[in-house]
Design an enzyme around this catalytic site. Structure first.
Site, PDB file in Angstrom:
ATOM      1  N   ARG A 158      -0.392  -9.167  13.407  1.00  0.00           N
ATOM      2  CA  ARG A 158      -0.953  -8.100  12.568  1.00  0.00           C
ATOM      3  C   ARG A 158      -1.840  -8.671  11.470  1.00  0.00           C
ATOM      4  O   ARG A 158      -2.851  -8.070  11.098  1.00  0.00           O
ATOM      5  CB  ARG A 158       0.174  -7.250  11.972  1.00  0.00           C
ATOM      6  CG  ARG A 158       0.838  -6.373  13.028  1.00  0.00           C
ATOM      7  CD  ARG A 158       2.153  -5.810  12.558  1.00  0.00           C
ATOM      8  NE  ARG A 158       2.000  -4.871  11.478  1.00  0.00           N
ATOM      9  CZ  ARG A 158       2.978  -4.492  10.668  1.00  0.00           C
ATOM     10  NH1 ARG A 158       4.188  -4.997  10.823  1.00  0.00           N
ATOM     11  NH2 ARG A 158       2.753  -3.631   9.721  1.00  0.00           N
ATOM     12  N   ARG A 207      11.676  -2.336  11.021  1.00  0.00           N
ATOM     13  CA  ARG A 207      10.720  -1.867  12.040  1.00  0.00           C
ATOM     14  C   ARG A 207      10.515  -2.929  13.117  1.00  0.00           C
ATOM     15  O   ARG A 207      10.449  -4.109  12.819  1.00  0.00           O
ATOM     16  CB  ARG A 207       9.374  -1.550  11.380  1.00  0.00           C
ATOM     17  CG  ARG A 207       9.314  -0.153  10.807  1.00  0.00           C
ATOM     18  CD  ARG A 207       8.128   0.068   9.901  1.00  0.00           C
ATOM     19  NE  ARG A 207       6.866  -0.484  10.381  1.00  0.00           N
ATOM     20  CZ  ARG A 207       5.733  -0.443   9.681  1.00  0.00           C
ATOM     21  NH1 ARG A 207       5.717   0.120   8.480  1.00  0.00           N
ATOM     22  NH2 ARG A 207       4.633  -0.959  10.168  1.00  0.00           N
ATOM     23  N   ARG A 214      11.597  -5.886   4.554  1.00  0.00           N
ATOM     24  CA  ARG A 214      11.303  -4.455   4.446  1.00  0.00           C
ATOM     25  C   ARG A 214      12.320  -3.650   5.254  1.00  0.00           C
ATOM     26  O   ARG A 214      12.654  -4.004   6.384  1.00  0.00           O
ATOM     27  CB  ARG A 214       9.893  -4.158   4.968  1.00  0.00           C
ATOM     28  CG  ARG A 214       9.627  -2.653   5.121  1.00  0.00           C
ATOM     29  CD  ARG A 214       8.178  -2.272   5.071  1.00  0.00           C
ATOM     30  NE  ARG A 214       7.392  -2.766   6.176  1.00  0.00           N
ATOM     31  CZ  ARG A 214       6.072  -2.590   6.279  1.00  0.00           C
ATOM     32  NH1 ARG A 214       5.411  -1.973   5.315  1.00  0.00           N
ATOM     33  NH2 ARG A 214       5.439  -3.088   7.310  1.00  0.00           N
ATOM     34  N   LYS A 258       0.832  -1.217   0.000  1.00  0.00           N
ATOM     35  CA  LYS A 258       0.000   0.000   0.000  1.00  0.00           C
ATOM     36  C   LYS A 258       0.863   1.263   0.000  1.00  0.00           C
ATOM     37  O   LYS A 258       0.622   2.185  -0.756  1.00  0.00           O
ATOM     38  CB  LYS A 258      -0.897   0.067   1.254  1.00  0.00           C
ATOM     39  CG  LYS A 258      -1.840  -1.095   1.432  1.00  0.00           C
ATOM     40  CD  LYS A 258      -2.661  -0.958   2.705  1.00  0.00           C
ATOM     41  CE  LYS A 258      -1.859  -0.965   3.999  1.00  0.00           C
ATOM     42  NZ  LYS A 258      -1.160  -2.234   4.282  1.00  0.00           N
ATOM     43  N   ARG A 303      -8.957   1.416   8.920  1.00  0.00           N
ATOM     44  CA  ARG A 303      -8.593   0.034   9.203  1.00  0.00           C
ATOM     45  C   ARG A 303      -9.706  -0.695   9.946  1.00  0.00           C
ATOM     46  O   ARG A 303      -9.556  -1.878  10.264  1.00  0.00           O
ATOM     47  CB  ARG A 303      -7.341   0.008  10.070  1.00  0.00           C
ATOM     48  CG  ARG A 303      -6.060  -0.302   9.303  1.00  0.00           C
ATOM     49  CD  ARG A 303      -4.937  -0.330  10.322  1.00  0.00           C
ATOM     50  NE  ARG A 303      -3.794  -1.059   9.896  1.00  0.00           N
ATOM     51  CZ  ARG A 303      -2.740  -0.505   9.287  1.00  0.00           C
ATOM     52  NH1 ARG A 303      -2.732   0.760   8.975  1.00  0.00           N
ATOM     53  NH2 ARG A 303      -1.704  -1.258   8.991  1.00  0.00           N
TER      54      ARG A 303
END
Ligand code: ADP
Ligand code: ADP
Ligand code: ZN
Length: 212
Positions: free
Chosen positions: A171, A160, A127, A13, A88
């Site tokens: 998540r 992260r 990531r 996204k 969300r």
């Protein structure tokens, strides 16, 4: 143009929202980036949000909605924006719709970046994020020009805390429970468009451009 990006954590996204923002000259508004900037600056909001983020949970709607509405009320958002990571939950979407309606306005399109769960863990562990400008990279799929350094602002890239595999699993559960119902919500409003997020980022973007 008011665009919403939907999709699992790690679906791409943010990557696509940045490309949209650049191409269509509208702000990229990421609630995750706003929270991370607050954590970095040690604000009260950051302290509150971090408690939830570190556990892979959603920050409560009330707080999140307030932050988002403040941001989109700023003058650079008057001609549109691309929302990444908001809404969300169904209540977040309902508040956004109600606020826009008061202004005689509405969301134009919700783009669902579709990526199956089995691809997600690899994306998240690879990531690397720039906490200064919000840019994200992937060590294999979308590497920065110089390892560990942001192409845009020269800051150091980090993994992260919430991209560690245990948190990613949580998540994903939260996504399926609380966020996935938004696909039906926007489909019911006839503004949902789905793109195959497993393609190369540039091909995903080409599909989004055809929609827009
Ligand atoms: P990703 O892009 O990987 O899905 P984000 O940067 O959008 O992650 O969000 C990171 C975390 O920030 C979420 O796991 C959640 O704790 C919090 N967060 C971001 N946006 C929202 C939102 N709209 N509602 C509640 N929590 C949010
Ligand atoms: P989200 O905002 O949905 O959490 P990101 O845009 O941050 O997702 O992307 C998650 C990770 O996957 C990042 O490391 C990013 O560089 C990488 N990525 C994004 N799009 C693609 C793609 N189409 N193919 C492979 N990796 C991608
Ligand atoms: Zn940067």
């Amino acid at each position: 143009m008011k665009i919403i990006m939907l999709g699992a954590p790690g679906a791409g996204k943010g990557t696509q929202a940045k490309m949209i923002a650049e191409q269509y000259k509208i702000p990229h508004v990421s609630t995750g980036d706003i929270f991370r900037a607050n954590i970095k600056n040690g604000t009260e909001l950051g302290k509150e949000a971090k408690k939830y983020m570190d556990e892979g949970k959603l920050v409560p709607d009330e707080l999140t909605v307030r932050i988002l509405l403040d941001r989109v009320a700023q003058s650079d958002c008057k001609d549109g924006y691309v929302l990444d990571g908001f809404p969300r939950t169904i209540p977040q979407a309902e508040v956004l719709d109600a606020e826009l309606k008061k202004l005689g306005d509405q969301v134009d399109v919700a783009i669902n970046v579709d990526v199956p769960d089995e691809n997600i863990v690899g994306r998240m562990s690879g990531r690397r994020a720039c906490l200064k400008c919000g840019a994200t990279y992937h060590i294999q799929a979308l590497p920065p020009k110089q390892e560990g350094i942001c192409d845009h602002c020269g800051s150091e890239l980090v993994l992260r805390d919430d991209d560690k595999p245990e948190t990613v699993k949580k998540r994903l559960e939260v996504y399926h429970q609380q966020t996935q119902p938004l696909i039906e919500y926007y489909s019911g409003k006839k503004i949902l468009q789905t793109v195959d997020g497993t393609q190369d980022a540039k091909d995903v973007f080409a599909a989004i451009e055809r929609i827009l």
